[in-house]
Design a protein around this motif. Structure first.
Motif, mmCIF file in Angstrom:
data_model
loop_
_atom_site.group_PDB
_atom_site.id
_atom_site.type_symbol
_atom_site.label_atom_id
_atom_site.label_comp_id
_atom_site.label_asym_id
_atom_site.label_seq_id
_atom_site.Cartn_x
_atom_site.Cartn_y
_atom_site.Cartn_z
ATOM 1 N N MET A 1 74.855 -9.999 -37.558
ATOM 2 C CA MET A 1 73.733 -9.445 -38.321
ATOM 3 C C MET A 1 72.578 -9.063 -37.413
ATOM 4 O O MET A 1 71.887 -8.058 -37.629
ATOM 5 N N LEU A 2 72.329 -9.870 -36.395
ATOM 6 C CA LEU A 2 71.211 -9.615 -35.501
ATOM 7 C C LEU A 2 71.481 -8.444 -34.559
ATOM 8 O O LEU A 2 70.568 -7.951 -33.904
ATOM 9 N N GLU A 3 72.741 -8.034 -34.471
ATOM 10 C CA GLU A 3 73.084 -6.875 -33.652
ATOM 11 C C GLU A 3 72.951 -5.612 -34.495
ATOM 12 O O GLU A 3 72.023 -5.480 -35.268
ATOM 13 N N SER A 4 73.872 -4.692 -34.334
ATOM 14 C CA SER A 4 73.841 -3.431 -35.084
ATOM 15 C C SER A 4 75.157 -3.277 -35.815
ATOM 16 O O SER A 4 76.146 -2.795 -35.257
ATOM 17 N N VAL A 5 75.167 -3.714 -37.081
ATOM 18 C CA VAL A 5 76.384 -3.636 -37.888
ATOM 19 C C VAL A 5 76.034 -3.147 -39.284
ATOM 20 O O VAL A 5 74.877 -3.190 -39.708
ATOM 21 N N GLU A 6 77.044 -2.683 -39.994
ATOM 22 C CA GLU A 6 76.869 -2.311 -41.391
ATOM 23 C C GLU A 6 77.379 -3.460 -42.246
ATOM 24 O O GLU A 6 78.509 -3.928 -42.069
ATOM 25 N N ILE A 7 76.526 -3.918 -43.154
ATOM 26 C CA ILE A 7 76.846 -5.092 -43.962
ATOM 27 C C ILE A 7 76.871 -4.709 -45.439
ATOM 28 O O ILE A 7 75.938 -4.052 -45.932
ATOM 29 N N ILE B 1 74.423 -1.486 -45.821
ATOM 30 C CA ILE B 1 73.165 -1.357 -45.078
ATOM 31 C C ILE B 1 73.399 -1.659 -43.603
ATOM 32 O O ILE B 1 74.003 -2.667 -43.255
ATOM 33 N N SER B 2 72.898 -0.776 -42.747
ATOM 34 C CA SER B 2 73.001 -0.978 -41.303
ATOM 35 C C SER B 2 71.825 -1.828 -40.814
ATOM 36 O O SER B 2 70.690 -1.644 -41.251
ATOM 37 N N THR B 3 72.117 -2.746 -39.893
ATOM 38 C CA THR B 3 71.052 -3.577 -39.318
ATOM 39 C C THR B 3 70.558 -3.019 -37.982
ATOM 40 O O THR B 3 69.811 -3.688 -37.281
ATOM 41 N N ARG B 4 70.972 -1.793 -37.652
ATOM 42 C CA ARG B 4 70.595 -1.190 -36.372
ATOM 43 C C ARG B 4 69.095 -1.150 -36.158
ATOM 44 O O ARG B 4 68.597 -1.391 -35.049
ATOM 45 N N ASP B 5 68.350 -0.867 -37.225
ATOM 46 C CA ASP B 5 66.897 -0.716 -37.098
ATOM 47 C C ASP B 5 66.123 -1.813 -37.815
ATOM 48 O O ASP B 5 64.921 -1.684 -38.048
ATOM 49 N N ILE B 6 66.807 -2.891 -38.187
ATOM 50 C CA ILE B 6 66.139 -4.043 -38.788
ATOM 51 C C ILE B 6 65.809 -5.032 -37.672
ATOM 52 O O ILE B 6 66.701 -5.480 -36.950
ATOM 53 N N ALA B 7 64.543 -5.351 -37.513
ATOM 54 C CA ALA B 7 64.134 -6.317 -36.480
ATOM 55 C C ALA B 7 64.117 -7.715 -37.092
ATOM 56 O O ALA B 7 63.597 -7.920 -38.194
ATOM 57 N N PHE B 8 64.680 -8.658 -36.361
ATOM 58 C CA PHE B 8 64.753 -10.046 -36.822
ATOM 59 C C PHE B 8 63.799 -10.910 -35.988
ATOM 60 O O PHE B 8 63.766 -10.807 -34.762
ATOM 61 N N ILE B 9 63.048 -11.751 -36.691
ATOM 62 C CA ILE B 9 62.106 -12.660 -36.027
ATOM 63 C C ILE B 9 62.425 -14.081 -36.476
ATOM 64 O O ILE B 9 62.319 -14.408 -37.658
ATOM 65 N N GLY B 10 62.847 -14.909 -35.542
ATOM 66 C CA GLY B 10 63.126 -16.302 -35.857
ATOM 67 C C GLY B 10 61.882 -17.152 -35.640
ATOM 68 O O GLY B 10 61.136 -16.937 -34.682
ATOM 69 N N CYS B 11 61.650 -18.105 -36.524
ATOM 70 C CA CYS B 11 60.494 -19.004 -36.398
ATOM 71 C C CYS B 11 60.960 -20.451 -36.524
ATOM 72 O O CYS B 11 61.741 -20.772 -37.426
ATOM 73 N N GLY B 12 60.476 -21.297 -35.621
ATOM 74 C CA GLY B 12 60.860 -22.693 -35.712
ATOM 75 C C GLY B 12 59.916 -23.601 -34.952
ATOM 76 O O GLY B 12 59.365 -23.217 -33.918
ATOM 77 N N ALA B 13 59.719 -24.811 -35.477
ATOM 78 C CA ALA B 13 58.871 -25.792 -34.801
ATOM 79 C C ALA B 13 59.608 -26.428 -33.628
ATOM 80 O O ALA B 13 59.002 -26.847 -32.649
ATOM 81 N N PHE B 14 60.939 -26.518 -33.741
ATOM 82 C CA PHE B 14 61.778 -27.105 -32.697
ATOM 83 C C PHE B 14 61.270 -28.494 -32.295
ATOM 84 O O PHE B 14 61.105 -28.796 -31.117
ATOM 85 N N SER B 15 61.043 -29.328 -33.308
ATOM 86 C CA SER B 15 60.645 -30.708 -33.051
ATOM 87 C C SER B 15 61.725 -31.401 -32.230
ATOM 88 O O SER B 15 62.909 -31.311 -32.544
ATOM 89 N N GLY B 16 61.328 -32.077 -31.176
ATOM 90 C CA GLY B 16 62.278 -32.752 -30.311
ATOM 91 C C GLY B 16 62.742 -31.915 -29.136
ATOM 92 O O GLY B 16 63.429 -32.422 -28.247
ATOM 93 N N PHE B 17 62.377 -30.636 -29.125
ATOM 94 C CA PHE B 17 62.787 -29.762 -28.021
ATOM 95 C C PHE B 17 62.205 -30.238 -26.693
ATOM 96 O O PHE B 17 62.820 -30.098 -25.642
ATOM 97 N N LYS B 18 61.003 -30.833 -26.779
ATOM 98 C CA LYS B 18 60.356 -31.331 -25.566
ATOM 99 C C LYS B 18 61.164 -32.465 -24.937
ATOM 100 O O LYS B 18 61.161 -32.641 -23.713
#
Length: 373
Positions: free
Chosen positions: A181-187, A204-221
């Motif tokens: 989905m994050l690449e360029s495919v037709e879904i 729908i093609s995802t070619r021009d859909i921009a994806f933004i991931g958001c996360g606190a990533f608790s414990g990543f430190k």
């Protein structure tokens, strides 16, 4: 059929043409005008991404440039402690200012195909909904995958907030389904939510859909702070107390190391789909005080004014509440709860007594005191 294709082409062209063109610096200022506080580096990075996304769309749909000759769309991963303004910035920038179809989805509600929960492909259904069910407009929109850290594998060795909340048995199912989905495919995208094989579908093609991931990533430190040369202990530069903090800051070196994300429980292939990883810093006391004053207290003042009561809060009280919120390590989200807990009794009395026209909150002997007029 030809008429439909022509209408579709014109519809996308008209929409893309209508998207306002601002320089990255102008976008930053427009965001600041909306009382967005702090995160200077992250703000600049995301505004540049937004500018390039819009310029790319206009080159493709207005200037008729071959997409193959242009850089691919840019997906971004926003990482930072809870309440630091990640999702809020995405909403302000793309949804409110640029008026681009924007879907903000909580990824913890989704599951691998065959399990209980929403199908991953219905993420685009959310975008379709944000586009008033126009698949052409959805194909140039923005998808914000919120809480993306919560789909980390169950093999994750870090102790993080939300661990075990995913419906994904292995922790990798949803991640794998996000890859294409994050690449360029037709879904094939259903107009309804869920796993149903019935109903209407759009391709729908995802070619021009921009994806933004958001996360606190608790414990990543805990992971990024380990001394990779010493499996017994931690690095000399990072204390155990610092590693266990919730409100933390990340260096470029920590977030650029894909191995850290793999140890956290994310597929390297998924991390690689995000061309830019943007760190958000924990809010400091000055930023918290400004947010409290402009985005919380001003609203409470307006609410009291509507009831004929003037609310006055001294600067010492604002600083005190900001400090208490920082101790909670929940970012800006903690400000209102701290404020409410300290003015609840005063508010109760103010609304219960007759003739109260003014409430003054001040700090005396380290405690918030109130008086009525």
């Amino acid at each position: 059929m030809f008429d439909e294709l022509t209408k579709k082409k014109h519809r996308i062209q008209d929409f893309v043409y209508s998207i306002p063109e601002h320089t990255p610096e102008e976008l930053c200022q427009l965001i600041r005008d909306q009382n967005y506080i702090g995160q200077e580096k992250a703000l600049r990075a995301l505004c540049l991404m937004a500018f390039r996304h819009i310029r790319r769309l206009k080159k493709i749909y207005i200037d008729k440039i071959d997409p193959a000759s242009l850089p691919k769309k840019q997906n971004c991963l926003l990482i930072g402690s809870t309440g630091c303004g990640k999702t809020y910035l995405v909403e302000l920038l793309f949804k409110d200012l640029l008026k681009i179809p924007t879907a903000i989805v909580d990824i913890t509600n989704y599951s691998e195909t065959g399990y209980v929960g929403q199908d991953v492909s219905s993420i685009i259904t959310r975008l379709l909904y944000a586009s008033n069910y126009d698949p052409d407009l959805a194909s140039v929109g923005i998808v914000c995958i919120d809480e993306i850290d919560k789909i980390a594998s169950s093999n994750n060795s870090a102790l993080f907030a939300g661990a075990g909340t995913t419906k994904d048995v292995t922790g990798f199912g949803v991640q794998r389904e996000l890859l294409k989905m994050l690449e360029s495919v037709e879904i094939p995208v259903s107009t309804e939510f869920g796993h149903s094989t019935y109903g209407n579908y759009f391709l729908i093609s995802t070619r021009d859909i921009a994806f933004i991931g958001c996360g606190a990533f608790s414990g990543f430190k805990q992971i990024s702070g380990r001394d990779t040369n010493n499996i017994i202990g931690f690095t000399r530069n990072v204390s155990l107390k610092e590693l266990n903090k919730i409100a933390v800051n990340y260096s470029e070196a920590e977030i650029e190391n894909t191995a850290n994300f793999q140890s956290y429980g994310l597929l390297p292939e998924l991390v690689g789909r995000f061309q830019r990883i943007i760190p958000f810093s924990a809010l400091n006391i000055d930023e918290m005080a400004v947010i409290l004053k402009k985005n919380v207290i001003d609203r409470y003042k307006n609410d009291f004014i509507l009831d004929g009561i003037e609310l006055v809060i001294k600067n010492s009280v604002i600083e005190y509440i900001a400090k208490k919120a920082i101790q909670k390590e929940t970012g800006a989200r903690g400000l209102e709860s701290v404020l409410i807990s300290h003015i609840e009794d005063l508010t109760f009395d103010a609304y219960s007594k007759k003739g109260v026209k003014k409430i003054v909150l001040e700090l005396k002997n380290g405690e918030i005191k109130g008086r009525f007029h």
